[in-house]
Design an enzyme around this catalytic site. Sequence first.
Site, mmCIF file in Angstrom:
data_model
loop_
_atom_site.group_PDB
_atom_site.id
_atom_site.type_symbol
_atom_site.label_atom_id
_atom_site.label_comp_id
_atom_site.label_asym_id
_atom_site.label_seq_id
_atom_site.Cartn_x
_atom_site.Cartn_y
_atom_site.Cartn_z
ATOM 1 N NE ARG A 77 -3.535 2.319 2.669
ATOM 2 C CZ ARG A 77 -3.389 3.201 3.653
ATOM 3 N NH1 ARG A 77 -2.516 3.003 4.623
ATOM 4 N NH2 ARG A 77 -4.142 4.288 3.695
ATOM 5 C CG HIS A 121 -1.109 8.902 3.599
ATOM 6 N ND1 HIS A 121 -1.273 7.549 3.816
ATOM 7 C CD2 HIS A 121 -0.811 9.415 4.811
ATOM 8 C CE1 HIS A 121 -1.061 7.266 5.098
ATOM 9 N NE2 HIS A 121 -0.780 8.395 5.724
ATOM 10 C CD GLU A 166 -5.324 7.471 9.672
ATOM 11 O OE1 GLU A 166 -4.742 8.499 10.074
ATOM 12 O OE2 GLU A 166 -5.111 6.358 10.173
ATOM 13 C CG ASN A 296 -5.525 3.250 8.410
ATOM 14 O OD1 ASN A 296 -5.597 2.275 7.664
ATOM 15 N ND2 ASN A 296 -5.017 4.402 8.033
ATOM 16 C CE1 TYR A 298 -0.595 2.465 13.573
ATOM 17 C CE2 TYR A 298 -2.524 3.573 12.679
ATOM 18 C CZ TYR A 298 -1.256 3.038 12.509
ATOM 19 O OH TYR A 298 -0.655 3.081 11.286
ATOM 20 C CD GLU A 373 -1.944 3.795 8.063
ATOM 21 O OE1 GLU A 373 -1.737 4.192 9.230
ATOM 22 O OE2 GLU A 373 -2.072 4.562 7.093
HETATM 23 C C1 GBH Z 1 -1.814 6.871 10.738
HETATM 24 O O1 GBH Z 1 -2.378 7.855 11.473
HETATM 25 C C2 GBH Z 1 -1.332 7.449 9.458
HETATM 26 O O2 GBH Z 1 -2.131 7.057 8.376
HETATM 27 C C3 GBH Z 1 0.116 7.194 9.189
HETATM 28 O O3 GBH Z 1 0.553 8.051 8.201
HETATM 29 C C4 GBH Z 1 0.892 7.316 10.464
HETATM 30 O O4 GBH Z 1 2.265 7.281 10.271
HETATM 31 C C5 GBH Z 1 0.456 6.215 11.371
HETATM 32 O O5 GBH Z 1 -0.909 6.188 11.527
HETATM 33 C C6 GBH Z 1 1.109 6.235 12.743
HETATM 34 O O6 GBH Z 1 0.784 7.382 13.433
HETATM 35 O O7 GBH Z 1 -8.131 10.088 19.347
HETATM 36 O O8 GBH Z 1 -7.367 12.343 19.497
HETATM 37 O O9 GBH Z 1 -6.591 10.731 21.060
HETATM 38 C C7 GBH Z 1 -2.863 7.505 12.728
HETATM 39 C C8 GBH Z 1 -3.362 8.724 13.386
HETATM 40 C C9 GBH Z 1 -3.535 7.845 15.617
HETATM 41 C C10 GBH Z 1 -4.725 9.800 14.849
HETATM 42 C C11 GBH Z 1 -4.259 7.926 16.901
HETATM 43 C C12 GBH Z 1 -5.429 9.855 16.091
HETATM 44 C C13 GBH Z 1 -5.459 9.309 18.391
HETATM 45 C C14 GBH Z 1 -5.738 10.718 18.654
HETATM 46 N N1 GBH Z 1 -4.143 8.536 14.543
HETATM 47 N N2 GBH Z 1 -4.739 9.205 17.160
HETATM 48 S S1 GBH Z 1 -7.069 10.973 19.719
#
Ligand code: GBH
Length: 480
Positions: A77, A121, A166, A296, A298, A373
Amino acid sequence: MSPRQFPESFVWGAATAAYQIEGAASEGGRGPSIWDTFSRTPGRTHGGDTGDVAADHYHRWREDVALMSELGLDAYRLSISWPRVQPGGRGELNPEGVAFYRDLVDALLDAGINPVVTLYHWDLPQELEDAGGWANRETAYAFADYARAVARELGDRVEVWTTLNEPWCSAYLGYASGVHAPGRTEPAAALAAAHHLNLAHGLAARAIRDELGEEANVSITLNLHVTRPADPERPADLEAAHEVDLVGNHIFLGPLLEGTYPVELRQLTAHLTDWSFVRPGDLTLIRQRLDVLGVNYYSTNYVRRREAGAPAGGTGGHGAGAASPWVALDRVEFLDPAGPLTDMGWNIEPEGLYELLTALDNAHEGLPLMVTENGAAFPDAVAEDGQVHDADRIDYLHRHLDAVARAVEDGADVRGYFVWSLLDNFEWAYGYAKRFGIVRVDYDTQVRTPKDSARWYAQVAATGELPAPPDGEPAGLAPT
Ligand code: GBH
């Protein structure tokens, strides 16, 4: 827990994004983007880091394709840099930029790796920001023209077109909290931006199908928020979590999949905007057939209701004193995470991914999903043997893949998984301080070294077999 077998057809991939890896910011006819401007503004990124060189992928892409092929990836990707193929965001394409992506995509195809292309992006051509950026409706039309042009150039080589990565981040981090480019802190503009991003998706989907035929596959990738009430027995906390769901998720899912913005969302934000940026016909335009939804994932959020007048508590990782990305949620308090954390300070909660995938499947029966992701930053010491023994990252991937497998077993149509990221790279406002790669990049020499996690992932991808994950708490950093 038991070992899991993924379906034969399951797609194993890795992901990157143009600005985070390419470098060559002023080479090959590339125009400036909002991330060039932002990262070169003092105080905006960690240590003043920029993407000027990044992982130098623009010059080393052949080596990177070879690396992917050694890892046995089914798919890669990548994102296309809009200002590299259309420097001012409008008009003539830059042939050198087009050639770069055509060569890259061809090399991937030759190596048997399927290119999964994202058109945007986050690297908006600076000229379009100068004209108002995503807060300006015209940007959506410019994006559709760009999408059509790229589809025309690469349409014979690319199977699935992902319009946006995103839009939550583009709208709220770019225009409300200002921690991402263009760094604006205007809540009303952020809501307009969210709508214009939705519109951009719909217009681009139409343009791509107009160019390539109705059967062309279109996708969008969202970062959906799994939000838990601090006290599940407390109605006020449940309400707070619901508000996050509206501002974070349904502002995209609503128009994309149901053709509407929830009435509650409009009410919640009524003090900021009258929503007049939604013009007649927009909602029909935005709701185009989605062939696959990219997810995505995390981490999760914990929230509670803040009573009017109560002092601010935890920052939920936004940083003290910073503007919140969560427009209209002054009465929602984000708790500081308490469990094992990644190097980003994000809590590790694989169950959230299971819940997200199964909830999407329940709400939108038969909707094909793709985890576009998932991954983790860890400090990643280089051992004496020169290797990176990133057991914590393996543990993270292992538990999250187990969650994906369970969602598949329970009926969710998850077609594949892309680890974030193939390479260590420019982690936006955090610069090079955070490492997400399964391959280490030495930024002095640009030497790539596959970490233990890369070998582990290659093995899982080769066999489709996932051993039972370890018992107990995920491996991570302690909360501070
Ligand atoms: C992704 O963003 C991106 O697509 C990528 O480019 C980046 O490198 C990767 O992840 C790692 O960061 O809910 O306000 O507490 C992830 C971005 C991560 C944004 C978690 C919001 C929580 C903020 N997100 N984050 S909040």
